[in-house]
Scaffold this motif. Structure first.
Motif, PDB file in Angstrom:
ATOM      1  N   THR A 209       0.611  -1.245  -0.050  1.00  0.00           N
ATOM      2  CA  THR A 209       0.332   0.022   0.186  1.00  0.00           C
ATOM      3  C   THR A 209       0.625   0.916   0.081  1.00  0.00           C
ATOM      4  O   THR A 209       0.577   2.584  -0.495  1.00  0.00           O
ATOM      5  CB  THR A 209      -0.751   0.291   1.451  1.00  0.00           C
ATOM      6  N   TYR A 210       2.331   1.477   0.613  1.00  0.00           N
ATOM      7  CA  TYR A 210       3.083   2.346   1.113  1.00  0.00           C
ATOM      8  C   TYR A 210       2.917   3.565  -0.767  1.00  0.00           C
ATOM      9  O   TYR A 210       3.286   4.384  -0.273  1.00  0.00           O
ATOM     10  CB  TYR A 210       4.133   2.148   1.943  1.00  0.00           C
ATOM     11  N   GLN A 215       2.403  11.890  -0.025  1.00  0.00           N
ATOM     12  CA  GLN A 215       3.204  12.261   0.583  1.00  0.00           C
ATOM     13  C   GLN A 215       2.368  13.569   1.944  1.00  0.00           C
ATOM     14  O   GLN A 215       1.219  14.103   1.055  1.00  0.00           O
ATOM     15  CB  GLN A 215       4.246  12.876   0.227  1.00  0.00           C
ATOM     16  N   ALA A 216       2.623  13.185   3.199  1.00  0.00           N
ATOM     17  CA  ALA A 216       1.996  13.911   3.697  1.00  0.00           C
ATOM     18  C   ALA A 216       3.202  15.556   4.140  1.00  0.00           C
ATOM     19  O   ALA A 216       3.548  15.732   3.764  1.00  0.00           O
ATOM     20  CB  ALA A 216       1.841  13.419   5.424  1.00  0.00           C
ATOM     21  N   PRO A 217       1.551  16.733   4.936  1.00  0.00           N
ATOM     22  CA  PRO A 217       2.291  17.332   4.783  1.00  0.00           C
ATOM     23  C   PRO A 217       3.615  17.605   6.486  1.00  0.00           C
ATOM     24  O   PRO A 217       4.039  18.431   6.060  1.00  0.00           O
ATOM     25  CB  PRO A 217       1.416  18.954   5.541  1.00  0.00           C
ATOM     26  N   ILE A 218       2.760  16.703   7.185  1.00  0.00           N
ATOM     27  CA  ILE A 218       3.759  16.686   8.187  1.00  0.00           C
ATOM     28  C   ILE A 218       5.591  15.893   7.914  1.00  0.00           C
ATOM     29  O   ILE A 218       6.353  15.821   8.502  1.00  0.00           O
ATOM     30  CB  ILE A 218       3.290  16.364   9.583  1.00  0.00           C
ATOM     31  N   GLU A 219       5.452  14.798   7.198  1.00  0.00           N
ATOM     32  CA  GLU A 219       6.281  14.375   6.881  1.00  0.00           C
ATOM     33  C   GLU A 219       7.152  15.247   5.787  1.00  0.00           C
ATOM     34  O   GLU A 219       7.866  15.137   6.137  1.00  0.00           O
ATOM     35  CB  GLU A 219       5.804  13.270   5.311  1.00  0.00           C
ATOM     36  N   GLN A 220       6.229  16.178   5.231  1.00  0.00           N
ATOM     37  CA  GLN A 220       7.720  17.141   4.036  1.00  0.00           C
ATOM     38  C   GLN A 220       7.962  18.032   5.028  1.00  0.00           C
ATOM     39  O   GLN A 220       9.239  18.189   4.843  1.00  0.00           O
ATOM     40  CB  GLN A 220       6.931  17.700   3.546  1.00  0.00           C
ATOM     41  N   TRP A 231      -0.210   9.819   8.844  1.00  0.00           N
ATOM     42  CA  TRP A 231      -1.040  10.505   8.611  1.00  0.00           C
ATOM     43  C   TRP A 231      -2.488  10.226   7.834  1.00  0.00           C
ATOM     44  O   TRP A 231      -3.610  10.339   7.834  1.00  0.00           O
ATOM     45  CB  TRP A 231      -0.209  11.520   8.027  1.00  0.00           C
ATOM     46  N   HIS A 232      -1.610   8.739   7.643  1.00  0.00           N
ATOM     47  CA  HIS A 232      -2.955   7.372   6.130  1.00  0.00           C
ATOM     48  C   HIS A 232      -3.487   7.259   7.297  1.00  0.00           C
ATOM     49  O   HIS A 232      -4.451   6.185   6.840  1.00  0.00           O
ATOM     50  CB  HIS A 232      -2.341   7.819   5.242  1.00  0.00           C
ATOM     51  N   GLY A 233      -3.286   6.922   8.715  1.00  0.00           N
ATOM     52  CA  GLY A 233      -3.909   6.389   9.845  1.00  0.00           C
ATOM     53  C   GLY A 233      -3.936   5.192   9.821  1.00  0.00           C
ATOM     54  O   GLY A 233      -4.456   4.380  10.980  1.00  0.00           O
TER      55      GLY A 233
END
Length: 275
Positions: A209-210, A215-220, A231-233
């Motif tokens: 799935t990954y 991409q998540a804003p917090i990841e960036q 971020w995706h639960g």
């Protein structure tokens, strides 16, 4: 670490040949063997049912095979080690519940007990897609160092958030001294600050799935790929250990230190670097 129950898992050692600070890092000689082979040996000592070296460089694959390890060619354009593992999982078609541990190719001193431990921890937490590890820190120099990643946990030791910032923020202890970091006190006894250890166990289903997750804003913002999963639960179980792991190899100085440790027969916990 205490011994963890044996569970079947596969260890994948992702190794990129390109490195700006230490060229040809996976092939660096450590006690007569390439570093990537030393890492694979530690993974095998952890009890992995299969150990695979994954790289985009034929020279790395050749080195692994010459020392009896399986090796698989992967694409050169992966943005992260997790993406490289996802390609390997797709190639082998592992079942959804297969446990895969990502053992970084620049960790020749990784404790086999820790590798085994994160696999067992994921098996013990069926509601989680990922397991990782952390240990407590108290030195303000570490707590306020953005290169030391911190993690905050819930009551069941499931990750709430990872950050390069000092979390949790001990308001009453820290605020009077902020922003004079050099004067920051140790956290109060009631606050435990955990340093994240960059070792991950995944379920194969999540790895498939990954690559589809945006991409998540917090990841960036934090430059931490594990935040994409949160971020995706997805849920990340965190194995707590009192022991800080021995550092990996990023620079020529790191390499010289590890070479000296192997030359002296240095032991990591109860398990020595193998000859």
């Amino acid at each position: 670490m205490t011994n963890s129950p044996a569970v079947p898992f596969i260890a994948v050692v992702p190794a990129r040949l390109a490195s700006t600070r230490l060229p040809n890092k996976p092939l660096a000689d450590i006690g007569g063997k390439p570093m990537v082979v030393r890492v694979a040996e530690r993974a095998r000592a952890a009890g992995a049912s299969q150990v695979l070296v994954a790289s985009d460089a034929p020279a790395v694959l050749d080195a692994a095979r010459q020392h009896g390890f399986e090796a698989v060619l992967t694409r050169a354009d992966h943005p992260s080690g997790t993406d490289r593992l996802a390609e390997v999982a797709a190639q082998f078609g592992w079942s959804d519940d297969t446990l895969i541990v990502n053992v970084q190719g620049d960790e020749p001193l990784i404790d086999p007990a820790l590798v085994r431990g994160v696999a067992a921890h994921l098996a013990a937490n069926p509601g989680c897609a990922i397991a990782t590890a952390a240990h407590p820190i108290t030195d303000p120099a570490d707590i306020f160092n953005p290169n030391v990643v911190k993690v905050v946990l819930d009551a069941r030791d499931i990750a709430l958030y990872f950050s390069r910032a000092p979390i949790p923020w001990a308001r009453d202890a820290y605020q009077p001294h902020w922003p004079e970091i050099g004067a920051m006190p140790t956290p109060p006894a009631a606050v435990t600050v955990y340093r994240h250890i960059g070792l991950y166990a995944y379920r194969a289903q999540f790895l498939r799935t990954y690559p589809t997750l945006t991409q998540a804003p917090i990841e960036q913002a934090e430059a931490l790929e594990q935040l994409r999963a949160l971020w995706h639960g997805e849920r990340i179980a965190v194995l707590l250990t009192s022991d800080a792991p021995l550092p990996g190899v990023d620079t020529p100085a790191d390499l010289a230190r590890v070479q000296a440790l192997f030359a002296s027969g240095f032991a990591s916990g109860a398990e020595k670097p193998m000859a």
